[in-house]
Design a protein around this motif. Structure first.
Motif, PDB file in Angstrom:
ATOM      1  N   HIS A   1       0.842  -1.205   0.000  1.00 16.94           N
ATOM      2  CA  HIS A   1       0.000   0.000   0.000  1.00 16.94           C
ATOM      3  C   HIS A   1       0.877   1.256   0.000  1.00 16.94           C
ATOM      4  O   HIS A   1       0.616   2.203  -0.746  1.00 16.94           O
ATOM      5  N   LEU A   2       1.907   1.264   0.816  1.00 15.51           N
ATOM      6  CA  LEU A   2       2.807   2.418   0.857  1.00 15.51           C
ATOM      7  C   LEU A   2       3.477   2.648  -0.492  1.00 15.51           C
ATOM      8  O   LEU A   2       3.619   3.791  -0.937  1.00 15.51           O
TER       9      LEU A   2
ATOM     10  N   PHE B   1       1.757   6.756  -6.881  1.00 15.30           N
ATOM     11  CA  PHE B   1       0.710   7.614  -7.445  1.00 15.30           C
ATOM     12  C   PHE B   1       0.952   9.082  -7.103  1.00 15.30           C
ATOM     13  O   PHE B   1       0.697   9.964  -7.928  1.00 15.30           O
ATOM     14  N   ALA B   2       1.441   9.363  -5.920  1.00 14.49           N
ATOM     15  CA  ALA B   2       1.749  10.748  -5.556  1.00 14.49           C
ATOM     16  C   ALA B   2       2.864  11.290  -6.446  1.00 14.49           C
ATOM     17  O   ALA B   2       2.782  12.409  -6.958  1.00 14.49           O
TER      18      ALA B   2
ATOM     19  N   LEU C   1      -7.192   6.088  -7.255  1.00 14.27           N
ATOM     20  CA  LEU C   1      -6.674   4.857  -7.850  1.00 14.27           C
ATOM     21  C   LEU C   1      -6.089   3.839  -6.870  1.00 14.27           C
ATOM     22  O   LEU C   1      -6.361   2.653  -7.019  1.00 14.27           O
ATOM     23  N   PRO C   2      -5.266   4.235  -5.885  1.00 12.26           N
ATOM     24  CA  PRO C   2      -4.663   3.202  -5.027  1.00 12.26           C
ATOM     25  C   PRO C   2      -5.686   2.299  -4.352  1.00 12.26           C
ATOM     26  O   PRO C   2      -5.474   1.099  -4.237  1.00 12.26           O
ATOM     27  N   GLY C   3      -6.816   2.838  -3.937  1.00 10.60           N
ATOM     28  CA  GLY C   3      -7.835   2.033  -3.278  1.00 10.60           C
ATOM     29  C   GLY C   3      -8.575   1.110  -4.225  1.00 10.60           C
ATOM     30  O   GLY C   3      -9.240   0.171  -3.791  1.00 10.60           O
ATOM     31  N   ARG C   4      -8.466   1.351  -5.502  1.00  7.80           N
ATOM     32  CA  ARG C   4      -9.148   0.511  -6.476  1.00  7.80           C
ATOM     33  C   ARG C   4      -8.214  -0.532  -7.079  1.00  7.80           C
ATOM     34  O   ARG C   4      -8.639  -1.416  -7.798  1.00  7.80           O
TER      35      ARG C   4
ATOM     36  N   PRO D   1      -6.597   1.063   3.344  1.00  7.18           N
ATOM     37  CA  PRO D   1      -7.286   1.212   4.629  1.00  7.18           C
ATOM     38  C   PRO D   1      -8.467   2.177   4.584  1.00  7.18           C
ATOM     39  O   PRO D   1      -9.428   2.013   5.301  1.00  7.18           O
ATOM     40  N   VAL D   2      -8.415   3.170   3.709  1.00  5.20           N
ATOM     41  CA  VAL D   2      -9.509   4.140   3.591  1.00  5.20           C
ATOM     42  C   VAL D   2      -9.811   4.315   2.108  1.00  5.20           C
ATOM     43  O   VAL D   2      -8.929   4.636   1.320  1.00  5.20           O
TER      44      VAL D   2
END
Length: 161
Positions: free
Chosen positions: A14-15, A21-22, A146-149, A154-155
């Protein structure tokens, strides 16, 4: 005496996703900012990207606040510039006024106060500046989703529009 609680262990994949993406969002902003001769707009947008990617659950990181906060602060900056001219003093006033305006309109986004200062200090042409600002804030929000998809997150961003 008991030991303080240990912070939750971070999910390494996740990190990596969030960091990638950032960086991607900021590289696009730097490219577009350079083409439009507005590289100084990048620092407040970098702070926005840090909030969206690093703390997606905060109210300050929600799309309405990111986009609305920057655009409102730019408007306050242009208004201050028209009334008081370009100086460090008027830039400080613009930043303070932008904070008050954001709080009044419920679009608080602390990095946007720097946008008001940049407008006063750099006196940019409003059309390309606002176009880049809108593009940049929108890109940060879009890439924040995008990261959550793509994997566990976590959020889920955004929590609200």
């Amino acid at each position: 005496m008991t030991a303080p609680p240990q912070p939750a262990r971070r999910d390494f994949p996740h990190l990596i996703r969030v960091t990638a993406f950032a960086i991607g969002a900021l590289l696009v902003l730097v490219t577009v900012g350079g083409m439009l001769h507005q590289p100084l707009l990048i620092p407040p947008l970098a702070a926005s990207a840090a909030l969206v990617h690093g703390a997606p659950g905060l109210p300050l990181a929600q799309p309405r606040n990111v986009v609305g906060g920057h655009l409102l602060s730019a408007a306050v900056g242009f208004g201050t510039l028209a009334v008081a001219g370009s100086s460090t003093w008027s830039a400080a006033v613009a930043a303070g006024l932008s904070l008050g305006a954001m709080m009044l309109t419920h679009v608080s986004h602390s990095p946007a106060t720097a946008t008001a200062m940049i407008v006063v200090l750099q006196t940019p042409d409003p059309a390309p500046f606002l176009a880049l600002l809108t593009l940049g804030a929108g890109l940060i929000v879009a890439l924040g989703m995008l990261p959550g998809r793509i994997g566990r997150h976590p959020v889920r961003y955004p929590l609200s529009w």
